[in-house]
Write a protein that holds these residues in place. Sequence first.
Motif, PDB file in Angstrom:
ATOM      1  N   SER A 199       0.831  -1.201   0.000  1.00  0.00           N
ATOM      2  CA  SER A 199       0.000   0.000   0.000  1.00  0.00           C
ATOM      3  C   SER A 199       0.868   1.254   0.000  1.00  0.00           C
ATOM      4  N   LYS A 200       0.436   2.227  -0.797  1.00  0.00           N
ATOM      5  CA  LYS A 200       1.153   3.487  -0.904  1.00  0.00           C
ATOM      6  C   LYS A 200       0.885   4.333   0.335  1.00  0.00           C
ATOM      7  N   LEU A 201       1.934   4.892   0.917  1.00  0.00           N
ATOM      8  CA  LEU A 201       1.796   5.744   2.082  1.00  0.00           C
ATOM      9  C   LEU A 201       1.351   7.140   1.667  1.00  0.00           C
ATOM     10  N   THR A 202       0.516   7.745   2.480  1.00  0.00           N
ATOM     11  CA  THR A 202       0.115   9.131   2.278  1.00  0.00           C
ATOM     12  C   THR A 202       1.239  10.029   2.790  1.00  0.00           C
ATOM     13  N   PRO A 203       1.260  11.293   2.402  1.00  0.00           N
ATOM     14  CA  PRO A 203       2.276  12.197   2.949  1.00  0.00           C
ATOM     15  C   PRO A 203       2.274  12.232   4.481  1.00  0.00           C
ATOM     16  N   LYS A 204       1.097  12.190   5.101  1.00  0.00           N
ATOM     17  CA  LYS A 204       1.025  12.185   6.570  1.00  0.00           C
ATOM     18  C   LYS A 204       1.675  10.919   7.142  1.00  0.00           C
ATOM     19  N   GLU A 205       1.447   9.771   6.507  1.00  0.00           N
ATOM     20  CA  GLU A 205       2.063   8.526   6.967  1.00  0.00           C
ATOM     21  C   GLU A 205       3.574   8.567   6.774  1.00  0.00           C
ATOM     22  N   ILE A 206       4.024   9.149   5.669  1.00  0.00           N
ATOM     23  CA  ILE A 206       5.468   9.297   5.428  1.00  0.00           C
ATOM     24  C   ILE A 206       6.086  10.151   6.519  1.00  0.00           C
ATOM     25  N   GLN A 207       5.416  11.248   6.855  1.00  0.00           N
ATOM     26  CA  GLN A 207       5.929  12.139   7.901  1.00  0.00           C
ATOM     27  C   GLN A 207       6.043  11.407   9.236  1.00  0.00           C
ATOM     28  N   THR A 208       5.001  10.687   9.602  1.00  0.00           N
ATOM     29  CA  THR A 208       4.988   9.972  10.878  1.00  0.00           C
ATOM     30  C   THR A 208       6.053   8.878  10.913  1.00  0.00           C
ATOM     31  N   GLU A 209       6.174   8.127   9.834  1.00  0.00           N
ATOM     32  CA  GLU A 209       7.070   6.969   9.802  1.00  0.00           C
ATOM     33  C   GLU A 209       8.534   7.347   9.613  1.00  0.00           C
ATOM     34  N   PHE A 210       8.811   8.358   8.762  1.00  0.00           N
ATOM     35  CA  PHE A 210      10.195   8.628   8.359  1.00  0.00           C
ATOM     36  C   PHE A 210      10.698  10.046   8.580  1.00  0.00           C
ATOM     37  N   PHE A 211       9.860  11.048   8.422  1.00  0.00           N
ATOM     38  CA  PHE A 211      10.332  12.435   8.434  1.00  0.00           C
ATOM     39  C   PHE A 211      10.210  13.043   9.825  1.00  0.00           C
ATOM     40  N   ASN A 212      10.760  12.335  10.797  1.00  0.00           N
ATOM     41  CA  ASN A 212      10.625  12.685  12.205  1.00  0.00           C
ATOM     42  C   ASN A 212      11.967  12.905  12.902  1.00  0.00           C
ATOM     43  N   PRO A 268      11.927  17.259  10.612  1.00  0.00           N
ATOM     44  CA  PRO A 268      10.645  17.920  10.376  1.00  0.00           C
ATOM     45  C   PRO A 268      10.758  19.310   9.739  1.00  0.00           C
ATOM     46  N   ASP A 269      11.930  19.938   9.833  1.00  0.00           N
ATOM     47  CA  ASP A 269      12.095  21.283   9.275  1.00  0.00           C
ATOM     48  C   ASP A 269      12.449  21.284   7.789  1.00  0.00           C
ATOM     49  N   GLY A 270      12.362  20.119   7.110  1.00  0.00           N
ATOM     50  CA  GLY A 270      12.563  20.059   5.669  1.00  0.00           C
ATOM     51  C   GLY A 270      13.985  19.766   5.229  1.00  0.00           C
ATOM     52  N   LYS A 271      14.835  19.284   6.127  1.00  0.00           N
ATOM     53  CA  LYS A 271      16.217  18.946   5.770  1.00  0.00           C
ATOM     54  C   LYS A 271      16.399  17.435   5.768  1.00  0.00           C
ATOM     55  N   VAL A 272      17.348  16.979   4.946  1.00  0.00           N
ATOM     56  CA  VAL A 272      17.653  15.550   4.858  1.00  0.00           C
ATOM     57  C   VAL A 272      19.164  15.376   4.755  1.00  0.00           C
ATOM     58  N   THR A 273      19.679  14.344   5.414  1.00  0.00           N
ATOM     59  CA  THR A 273      21.101  13.989   5.294  1.00  0.00           C
ATOM     60  C   THR A 273      21.210  12.511   4.989  1.00  0.00           C
ATOM     61  N   ARG A 274      22.308  12.161   4.302  1.00  0.00           N
ATOM     62  CA  ARG A 274      22.580  10.741   4.043  1.00  0.00           C
ATOM     63  C   ARG A 274      24.042  10.481   4.352  1.00  0.00           C
ATOM     64  N   GLU A 275      24.276   9.345   4.984  1.00  0.00           N
ATOM     65  CA  GLU A 275      25.627   8.910   5.315  1.00  0.00           C
ATOM     66  C   GLU A 275      25.807   7.499   4.789  1.00  0.00           C
ATOM     67  N   GLY A 308      25.738  13.243   1.811  1.00  0.00           N
ATOM     68  CA  GLY A 308      25.023  14.344   1.196  1.00  0.00           C
ATOM     69  C   GLY A 308      24.043  14.995   2.131  1.00  0.00           C
ATOM     70  N   GLU A 309      23.623  16.186   1.733  1.00  0.00           N
ATOM     71  CA  GLU A 309      22.571  16.890   2.461  1.00  0.00           C
ATOM     72  C   GLU A 309      21.709  17.637   1.463  1.00  0.00           C
ATOM     73  N   GLY A 310      20.476  17.851   1.851  1.00  0.00           N
ATOM     74  CA  GLY A 310      19.552  18.515   0.961  1.00  0.00           C
ATOM     75  C   GLY A 310      18.281  18.886   1.687  1.00  0.00           C
ATOM     76  N   THR A 311      17.213  19.045   0.905  1.00  0.00           N
ATOM     77  CA  THR A 311      15.921  19.423   1.453  1.00  0.00           C
ATOM     78  C   THR A 311      14.840  18.486   0.921  1.00  0.00           C
ATOM     79  N   TRP A 312      13.709  18.477   1.599  1.00  0.00           N
ATOM     80  CA  TRP A 312      12.571  17.691   1.160  1.00  0.00           C
ATOM     81  C   TRP A 312      11.304  18.505   1.305  1.00  0.00           C
ATOM     82  N   LYS A 313      10.269  18.129   0.526  1.00  0.00           N
ATOM     83  CA  LYS A 313       8.942  18.719   0.666  1.00  0.00           C
ATOM     84  C   LYS A 313       7.914  17.690   0.219  1.00  0.00           C
TER      85      LYS A 313
END
Length: 118
Positions: free
Chosen positions: A22-35, A55-62, A71-76
């Motif tokens: 099942s495809k996650l909604t943006p709210k589910e994505i936020q709860t599960e991953f963007f925290n 939660p402030d719209g930033k992302v990092t990867r190691e 890397g670092e970047g932003t998300w929306k």
Amino acid sequence: MRSIIAGVAVAALLSCAALAASKLTPKEIQTEFFNGKPFTAATTSGTKFKLTFTPDGKVTREPQDKAGAKGEGTWKFTKDGFCTTWKGSAANCYTIVNVDKNKWSVVKGAATVAVWSK
């Protein structure tokens, strides 16, 4: 007769598999991953990263091994998922599909580009 029964069984299994993913909604994505909590991401070629979406719209990867780049970047959020923009790159948008317990496919168009796990 056996081929008809086998065909019906295969169709039923495919229907169940489609319902299980099942495809996650943006709210589910936020709860599960963007925290702000890190999780593991693996590319289709097997390169593993630790990703952190805050939660402030930033992302990092190691990278978790010698392959891959830090890397670092932003998300929306979008209507169906989210977009990331890594420094020096254009934006890319994705949907997230839950495929198993603690396992999600990151999908761009019709192609899975990564697998996220916890």
